[in-house]
Write an enzyme that holds these catalytic residues in place. Sequence first.
Site, PDB file in Angstrom:
ATOM      1  N   LYS A   1       3.211   0.853  -3.859  1.00 44.31           N
ATOM      2  CA  LYS A   1       2.025   1.606  -3.475  1.00 44.31           C
ATOM      3  C   LYS A   1       1.056   0.705  -2.688  1.00 44.31           C
ATOM      4  O   LYS A   1       1.283  -0.511  -2.576  1.00 44.31           O
ATOM      5  CB  LYS A   1       1.391   2.204  -4.746  1.00 44.31           C
ATOM      6  CG  LYS A   1       2.373   3.172  -5.474  1.00 44.31           C
ATOM      7  CD  LYS A   1       1.688   4.150  -6.399  1.00 44.31           C
ATOM      8  CE  LYS A   1       1.632   3.696  -7.820  1.00 44.31           C
ATOM      9  NZ  LYS A   1       1.277   4.787  -8.784  1.00 44.31           N
TER      10      LYS A   1
ATOM     11  N   TYR B   1       2.821  14.400  -5.446  1.00 45.10           N
ATOM     12  CA  TYR B   1       2.079  14.430  -6.706  1.00 45.10           C
ATOM     13  C   TYR B   1       1.691  15.853  -7.146  1.00 45.10           C
ATOM     14  O   TYR B   1       0.738  16.023  -7.910  1.00 45.10           O
ATOM     15  CB  TYR B   1       0.838  13.547  -6.599  1.00 45.10           C
ATOM     16  CG  TYR B   1       1.134  12.058  -6.746  1.00 45.10           C
ATOM     17  CD1 TYR B   1       1.849  11.577  -7.853  1.00 45.10           C
ATOM     18  CD2 TYR B   1       0.680  11.128  -5.813  1.00 45.10           C
ATOM     19  CE1 TYR B   1       2.117  10.212  -8.000  1.00 45.10           C
ATOM     20  CE2 TYR B   1       0.939   9.761  -5.964  1.00 45.10           C
ATOM     21  CZ  TYR B   1       1.651   9.318  -7.062  1.00 45.10           C
ATOM     22  OH  TYR B   1       1.905   7.972  -7.230  1.00 45.10           O
TER      23      TYR B   1
ATOM     24  N   ASN C   1      -1.559   0.725 -10.347  1.00 44.18           N
ATOM     25  CA  ASN C   1      -0.380   0.259 -11.091  1.00 44.18           C
ATOM     26  C   ASN C   1       0.827  -0.054 -10.204  1.00 44.18           C
ATOM     27  O   ASN C   1       1.956  -0.126 -10.677  1.00 44.18           O
ATOM     28  CB  ASN C   1      -0.054   1.221 -12.244  1.00 44.18           C
ATOM     29  CG  ASN C   1       0.357   2.595 -11.771  1.00 44.18           C
ATOM     30  OD1 ASN C   1       0.472   2.847 -10.573  1.00 44.18           O
ATOM     31  ND2 ASN C   1       0.587   3.497 -12.716  1.00 44.18           N
TER      32      ASN C   1
ATOM     33  N   HIS D   1       5.493   3.299  -7.769  1.00 43.84           N
ATOM     34  CA  HIS D   1       5.935   4.609  -8.241  1.00 43.84           C
ATOM     35  C   HIS D   1       7.438   4.558  -8.444  1.00 43.84           C
ATOM     36  O   HIS D   1       8.154   3.975  -7.625  1.00 43.84           O
ATOM     37  CB  HIS D   1       5.626   5.717  -7.224  1.00 43.84           C
ATOM     38  CG  HIS D   1       6.335   6.993  -7.574  1.00 43.84           C
ATOM     39  ND1 HIS D   1       5.845   7.879  -8.500  1.00 43.84           N
ATOM     40  CD2 HIS D   1       7.554   7.475  -7.184  1.00 43.84           C
ATOM     41  CE1 HIS D   1       6.715   8.875  -8.650  1.00 43.84           C
ATOM     42  NE2 HIS D   1       7.760   8.654  -7.865  1.00 43.84           N
TER      43      HIS D   1
ATOM     44  N   GLU E   1      12.587  13.812  -5.154  1.00 40.70           N
ATOM     45  CA  GLU E   1      11.746  12.849  -4.444  1.00 40.70           C
ATOM     46  C   GLU E   1      12.496  12.138  -3.314  1.00 40.70           C
ATOM     47  O   GLU E   1      11.923  11.893  -2.254  1.00 40.70           O
ATOM     48  CB  GLU E   1      11.172  11.827  -5.435  1.00 40.70           C
ATOM     49  CG  GLU E   1      10.169  12.478  -6.382  1.00 40.70           C
ATOM     50  CD  GLU E   1       9.555  11.527  -7.391  1.00 40.70           C
ATOM     51  OE1 GLU E   1       8.553  11.912  -8.026  1.00 40.70           O
ATOM     52  OE2 GLU E   1      10.077  10.395  -7.566  1.00 40.70           O
TER      53      GLU E   1
HETATM   54  P1  DAT Z   1       4.054   7.311 -13.506  1.00 42.70           P
HETATM   55  O1  DAT Z   1       3.560   6.784 -12.186  1.00 42.70           O
HETATM   56  O2  DAT Z   1       4.271   6.196 -14.492  1.00 42.70           O
HETATM   57  O3  DAT Z   1       5.246   8.218 -13.371  1.00 42.70           O
HETATM   58  P2  DAT Z   1       2.484   9.723 -13.955  1.00 42.70           P
HETATM   59  O4  DAT Z   1       3.519  10.470 -13.207  1.00 42.70           O
HETATM   60  O5  DAT Z   1       2.069  10.254 -15.291  1.00 42.70           O
HETATM   61  O6  DAT Z   1       2.867   8.188 -14.141  1.00 42.70           O
HETATM   62  O7  DAT Z   1       1.152   9.632 -13.070  1.00 42.70           O
HETATM   63  C1  DAT Z   1       1.251   9.368 -11.685  1.00 42.70           C
HETATM   64  C2  DAT Z   1       0.191   8.358 -11.321  1.00 42.70           C
HETATM   65  O8  DAT Z   1      -1.095   8.938 -11.542  1.00 42.70           O
HETATM   66  C3  DAT Z   1       0.201   7.080 -12.153  1.00 42.70           C
HETATM   67  O9  DAT Z   1       1.094   6.108 -11.669  1.00 42.70           O
HETATM   68  C4  DAT Z   1      -1.213   6.630 -12.022  1.00 42.70           C
HETATM   69  C5  DAT Z   1      -1.990   7.942 -11.990  1.00 42.70           C
HETATM   70  N1  DAT Z   1      -2.458   8.316 -13.339  1.00 42.70           N
HETATM   71  C6  DAT Z   1      -1.725   8.830 -14.340  1.00 42.70           C
HETATM   72  N2  DAT Z   1      -2.455   9.042 -15.437  1.00 42.70           N
HETATM   73  C7  DAT Z   1      -3.705   8.642 -15.108  1.00 42.70           C
HETATM   74  C8  DAT Z   1      -4.934   8.569 -15.808  1.00 42.70           C
HETATM   75  N3  DAT Z   1      -5.040   8.990 -17.064  1.00 42.70           N
HETATM   76  N4  DAT Z   1      -6.012   8.080 -15.138  1.00 42.70           N
HETATM   77  C9  DAT Z   1      -5.926   7.659 -13.866  1.00 42.70           C
HETATM   78  N5  DAT Z   1      -4.784   7.684 -13.144  1.00 42.70           N
HETATM   79  C10 DAT Z   1      -3.701   8.165 -13.755  1.00 42.70           C
HETATM   80 MG    MG Z   2       5.415  10.086 -12.527  1.00 41.18          MG
END
Ligand code: DAT
Ligand code: MG
Length: 150
Positions: A9, A49, A112, A115, A126
């Site tokens: 990212k 997303y 973080n 992805h 995806e």
């Molecule tokens: P991942 O990227 O581990 O698959 P996810 O699909 O639940 O996680 O969420 C996508 C992204 O959204 C994640 O990498 C960072 C952001 N995100 C998720 N939960 C969040 C939160 N509680 N606060 C802020 N950003 C968040």
């Molecule tokens: Mg995810």
Amino acid sequence: MERTLVLVKPDGVQRGLIGEAISRFERRGLRLVAAKFIKVGNELAESHYAEHKGKGFYDGLIAYITSAPVMAMVWEGPNAVAAVRQTVGSTKPVESAPGTIRHDFALEVGRNLIHASDKPETGEREVALWFKKDELVDWARAVDAWVFEK
Ligand code: DAT
Ligand code: MG
């Protein structure tokens, strides 16, 4: 062979961690299928997303992923989705295991770094969203028989 989408990212790109991420997936034994360095537009970001639309962090997430270029890749291998998620670590860096990318290089969920597709079906969706069929390279490595059992 299972495939998964990986994005370094914008924060990972800005911090010079593309090579570090690629190196970890290579060392794991995964095989690279496709890669491109691109600036993500709103349309792609919103499709990618879509499952998070309406959540409190959604607008920030779209702003983040479109803020600078990303390195998009497809990696394959047996259980590639689970293997990559394990190497990447938990969504929240402070909950991720030591030795994972998110643990070793990140602190905040909104920064973080990587992805990775969360399920095999998501991986298929995806990969198709980010890459055209002719961008996916079908190839064999000389070392494959020493990494893949079948
Ligand atoms: P991942 O990227 O581990 O698959 P996810 O699909 O639940 O996680 O969420 C996508 C992204 O959204 C994640 O990498 C960072 C952001 N995100 C998720 N939960 C969040 C939160 N509680 N606060 C802020 N950003 C968040
Ligand atoms: Mg995810």
